[in-house]
Design an enzyme around this catalytic site. Structure first.
Site, PDB file in Angstrom:
ATOM      1  N   ASN A  10      31.673 -19.913 -10.596  1.00  0.00           N
ATOM      2  CA  ASN A  10      31.530 -20.940 -11.618  1.00  0.00           C
ATOM      3  C   ASN A  10      30.954 -20.233 -12.835  1.00  0.00           C
ATOM      4  OD1 ASN A  10      30.893 -23.075 -13.247  1.00  0.00           O
ATOM      5  ND2 ASN A  10      29.673 -24.177 -11.736  1.00  0.00           N
ATOM      6  N   ARG A 101      35.992 -22.442 -10.545  1.00  0.00           N
ATOM      7  CA  ARG A 101      35.858 -23.769 -11.142  1.00  0.00           C
ATOM      8  C   ARG A 101      36.382 -23.665 -12.570  1.00  0.00           C
ATOM      9  NH1 ARG A 101      30.842 -26.514 -13.942  1.00  0.00           N
ATOM     10  NH2 ARG A 101      31.697 -28.584 -14.141  1.00  0.00           N
ATOM     11  N   HIS A 190      33.787 -33.648 -13.423  1.00  0.00           N
ATOM     12  CA  HIS A 190      33.075 -33.719 -12.134  1.00  0.00           C
ATOM     13  C   HIS A 190      34.029 -34.125 -11.010  1.00  0.00           C
ATOM     14  CE1 HIS A 190      29.024 -34.802 -14.310  1.00  0.00           C
ATOM     15  NE2 HIS A 190      29.102 -33.501 -14.105  1.00  0.00           N
ATOM     16  N   HIS A 218      27.793 -39.937  -9.874  1.00  0.00           N
ATOM     17  CA  HIS A 218      27.354 -38.529  -9.871  1.00  0.00           C
ATOM     18  C   HIS A 218      26.302 -38.407 -10.970  1.00  0.00           C
ATOM     19  CE1 HIS A 218      28.057 -34.024  -9.730  1.00  0.00           C
ATOM     20  NE2 HIS A 218      27.401 -34.184 -10.868  1.00  0.00           N
ATOM     21  N   GLY A 220      23.590 -36.139 -12.248  1.00  0.00           N
ATOM     22  CA  GLY A 220      22.887 -34.853 -12.313  1.00  0.00           C
ATOM     23  C   GLY A 220      22.393 -34.694 -13.734  1.00  0.00           C
ATOM     24  N   ARG A 251      23.012 -35.289 -23.029  1.00  0.00           N
ATOM     25  CA  ARG A 251      24.140 -35.910 -23.732  1.00  0.00           C
ATOM     26  C   ARG A 251      23.919 -37.406 -23.880  1.00  0.00           C
ATOM     27  NH1 ARG A 251      27.943 -33.475 -19.599  1.00  0.00           N
ATOM     28  NH2 ARG A 251      27.953 -31.268 -20.123  1.00  0.00           N
ATOM     29  N   ASP A 292      14.253 -33.927 -17.135  1.00  0.00           N
ATOM     30  CA  ASP A 292      14.080 -33.869 -15.685  1.00  0.00           C
ATOM     31  C   ASP A 292      13.501 -35.197 -15.199  1.00  0.00           C
ATOM     32  OD1 ASP A 292      13.123 -33.393 -13.030  1.00  0.00           O
ATOM     33  OD2 ASP A 292      13.289 -31.253 -13.443  1.00  0.00           O
ATOM     34  N   VAL A 341      19.867 -36.206  -9.538  1.00  0.00           N
ATOM     35  CA  VAL A 341      19.146 -37.464  -9.696  1.00  0.00           C
ATOM     36  C   VAL A 341      19.561 -38.445  -8.585  1.00  0.00           C
ATOM     37  CG1 VAL A 341      18.768 -39.458 -11.211  1.00  0.00           C
ATOM     38  CG2 VAL A 341      18.918 -37.142 -12.192  1.00  0.00           C
ATOM     39  N   GLY A 342      20.860 -38.592  -8.382  1.00  0.00           N
ATOM     40  CA  GLY A 342      21.368 -39.558  -7.403  1.00  0.00           C
ATOM     41  C   GLY A 342      20.876 -39.280  -5.991  1.00  0.00           C
ATOM     42  N   GLU A 343      20.739 -37.979  -5.650  1.00  0.00           N
ATOM     43  CA  GLU A 343      20.316 -37.636  -4.289  1.00  0.00           C
ATOM     44  C   GLU A 343      18.810 -37.718  -4.102  1.00  0.00           C
ATOM     45  OE1 GLU A 343      21.999 -33.746  -3.347  1.00  0.00           O
ATOM     46  OE2 GLU A 343      23.883 -34.384  -4.251  1.00  0.00           O
ATOM     47  N   GLU A 394      30.084 -29.017  -4.501  1.00  0.00           N
ATOM     48  CA  GLU A 394      31.283 -28.629  -5.249  1.00  0.00           C
ATOM     49  C   GLU A 394      31.811 -27.261  -4.800  1.00  0.00           C
ATOM     50  OE1 GLU A 394      28.919 -30.016  -8.739  1.00  0.00           O
ATOM     51  OE2 GLU A 394      30.892 -30.295  -9.635  1.00  0.00           O
TER      52      GLU A 394
HETATM   53  P1  AMP Z   1      22.166 -31.384 -11.066  1.00  0.00           P
HETATM   54  O1  AMP Z   1      22.792 -31.273 -12.417  1.00  0.00           O
HETATM   55  O2  AMP Z   1      22.988 -32.149 -10.096  1.00  0.00           O
HETATM   56  O3  AMP Z   1      21.699 -30.056 -10.524  1.00  0.00           O
HETATM   57  O4  AMP Z   1      20.830 -32.273 -11.252  1.00  0.00           O
HETATM   58  C1  AMP Z   1      19.724 -31.786 -11.966  1.00  0.00           C
HETATM   59  C2  AMP Z   1      18.774 -32.926 -12.254  1.00  0.00           C
HETATM   60  O5  AMP Z   1      18.402 -33.585 -11.042  1.00  0.00           O
HETATM   61  C3  AMP Z   1      17.438 -32.500 -12.855  1.00  0.00           C
HETATM   62  O6  AMP Z   1      17.528 -32.366 -14.250  1.00  0.00           O
HETATM   63  C4  AMP Z   1      16.526 -33.650 -12.467  1.00  0.00           C
HETATM   64  O7  AMP Z   1      16.581 -34.661 -13.453  1.00  0.00           O
HETATM   65  C5  AMP Z   1      17.136 -34.196 -11.202  1.00  0.00           C
HETATM   66  N1  AMP Z   1      16.327 -33.928 -10.006  1.00  0.00           N
HETATM   67  C6  AMP Z   1      16.341 -32.830  -9.239  1.00  0.00           C
HETATM   68  N2  AMP Z   1      15.454 -32.936  -8.222  1.00  0.00           N
HETATM   69  C7  AMP Z   1      14.867 -34.147  -8.347  1.00  0.00           C
HETATM   70  C8  AMP Z   1      13.867 -34.873  -7.612  1.00  0.00           C
HETATM   71  N3  AMP Z   1      13.290 -34.358  -6.524  1.00  0.00           N
HETATM   72  N4  AMP Z   1      13.523 -36.097  -8.052  1.00  0.00           N
HETATM   73  C9  AMP Z   1      14.098 -36.624  -9.151  1.00  0.00           C
HETATM   74  N5  AMP Z   1      15.045 -36.011  -9.883  1.00  0.00           N
HETATM   75  C10 AMP Z   1      15.426 -34.789  -9.501  1.00  0.00           C
END
Ligand code: AMP
Length: 409
Positions: A10, A101, A190, A218, A220, A251, A292, A341-343, A394
């Site tokens: 990637n 990717r 995505h 999704h 993130g 964004r 974050d 964020v979702g997870e 992914e």
């Molecule tokens: P991704 O782009 O899927 O890697 O998601 C990154 C974002 O996930 C980060 O900028 C955070 O906002 C969020 N994130 C990661 N870990 C946590 C957590 N334990 N609790 C809440 N948000 C999280």
């Protein structure tokens, strides 16, 4: 049967993320892929480049290397050295292919594609619609081709899963000739994640994907929602570029397009300046200075009003898309949360469906608080619509699509 190794790359403008996986052997394939190593080279071209490499099967720990990595060629060579040190060199006969990717596949690429000169030219032709992403992906492909010219290279497109959107969802209501001449339409991104998560969610529900309707969120640093009917995407929130739709880390997501010319007229901002504003200095970071969700959550706990408002705006937009896609689908079997964020962010999941019992949506507080890496349901027992958390992967999806394509040759 021995497993085939697939290297997944990637490539970003100044970074190279990679994962080496083994598929198709005894104990491999059918979703049992083994992850052999993972890592990242960041700040390529700067004095402060860093390589982080993690072998996953040898028991060796994570290794870091600091110091200038001049370009992507040097980055991939450094990665090859690290892998060779683990006995996983890129000249090994087990390496069957490299899966890349690629962000934008336009209308032309709706499936994983074996890369040849004509395909590369076509990916280059898409640079005007993906100026931030496709050039970096092309660099990654050329770099890998130089290192292993004999090896099949496969492009897996972020847009591909969304190619099934009907014209009613894919077109903007602008002059058709202008739109067609400049390829202005909604492509969605995505897609690799939405495809993987949709399949896994159907598995979790014990249903056939072809009979399952899902809203996939999704969330993130980039964020997108999609409406999936019977395994096929029928709408998604990102558009011509990944800027449209949900509020994201940096964004804006949806804004009145007139914001662009207003800022041009009143603030003298040119296209690049507005592009930078909306892509890099907006969203959560623009609203409260942090992107974050953990930090935003902590600040809300301290009574920080800017963080609270940023969270509320984020949730309001998310709920609008949830409602919209409910109407697009008519019948929804599950709402599925994925990505950083979702997870991980239970408060986001709770707020996203709060008060929507009338739509059959609710989360169970205890189930929502559970943390884990496995797909899981967080809705109360017997809920009319399931709510689920399904971790995305992914790299695995790219590896599997690459493996399937090269083993069918
Ligand atoms: P991704 O782009 O899927 O890697 O998601 C990154 C974002 O996930 C980060 O900028 C955070 O906002 C969020 N994130 C990661 N870990 C946590 C957590 N334990 N609790 C809440 N948000 C999280």
């Amino acid at each position: 049967m021995t497993a085939s190794r697939i290297l997944v790359l990637n490539s970003g403008s100044s970074s190279l993320k990679y994962q080496l996986l083994a598929l198709g052997g005894d104990g491999g394939g059918n979703g049992n892929a083994a992850r052999l190593a993972t890592g990242l080279v960041e700040r390529i071209g700067e004095e402060t480049s860093r390589l982080v490499h993690e072998p996953l099967t040898t028991g060796g720990g994570r290794r870091e290397r600091d110091g200038r990595v001049a370009d992507h060629d040097a980055a991939l060579e450094a990665v090859a050295d690290e892998l060779a040190a683990d006995g996983l060199g890129l000249d090994a006969p087990e390496l069957a292919a490299i899966g890349h990717r690629v962000v934008h596949g336009g209308l032309r690429f709706t499936e994983p594609t074996l890369i040849d000169d004509a395909v590369l030219t076509e990916i280059e032709r898409l640079v005007p619609v993906a100026p931030l992403h496709n050039p970096a992906n092309i660099t990654g492909i050329r770099t890998a081709q130089r290192l292993r010219p004999d090896l099949p290279q496969v492009a897996v497109f972020d847009t591909a899963f969304h190619a099934t959107m009907p014209e009613s969802a894919a077109r903007y209501a602008i002059d058709v000739r202008t739109a067609d001449e400049h390829r202005v339409r909604r492509y969605g991104f995505h897609g690799t994640s939405h495809a993987y998560v949709s399949r896994k969610a159907a598995e979790l529900l014990g249903r056939d994907p072809s009979e399952t309707n899902l809203i996939v969120l999704h969330l993130g640093n980039g964020a997108s929602a999609s409406a999936v009917r019977g395994g096929r995407c029928v709408d998604t929130s990102m558009g011509l570029t990944p800027l449209e739709g949900l509020v994201m880390g940096t964004r804006s997501g949806d804004v009145d397009p007139a914001v662009v010319f207003h800022l041009h007229r009143v603030a003298g901002m040119d296209a690049d300046a507005v592009d930078e504003l909306l892509n890099k200095r907006s969203g959560l970071v623009g609203l409260c200075g942090d992107n974050d969700m953990r930090e935003i959550d902590r600040r809300i706990g301290e009574g920080d009003e800017a963080a609270r408002l940023a969270f509320d705006i984020y949730i309001h937009r998310l709920r609008k898309y949830l409602g919209a896609y409910y109407a697009v689908l008519g019948r929804v079997d599950a709402v599925v949360f994925t990505a950083g964020v979702g997870e991980n962010a239970a408060p986001v999941r709770e707020a996203a469906v709060a008060g929507l019992e009338g739509l059959g949506l609710a989360v169970d507080k205890d189930l929502n608080a559970v943390r884990g890496h496995e797909p899981r349901l967080i809705s109360p027992e017997g809920a009319r619509v399931a709510v689920a958390v399904v971790p995305t992967d992914e790299e695995l999806e790219i590896a599997e699509q690459t493996y399937t394509l090269v083993s069918a040759r």
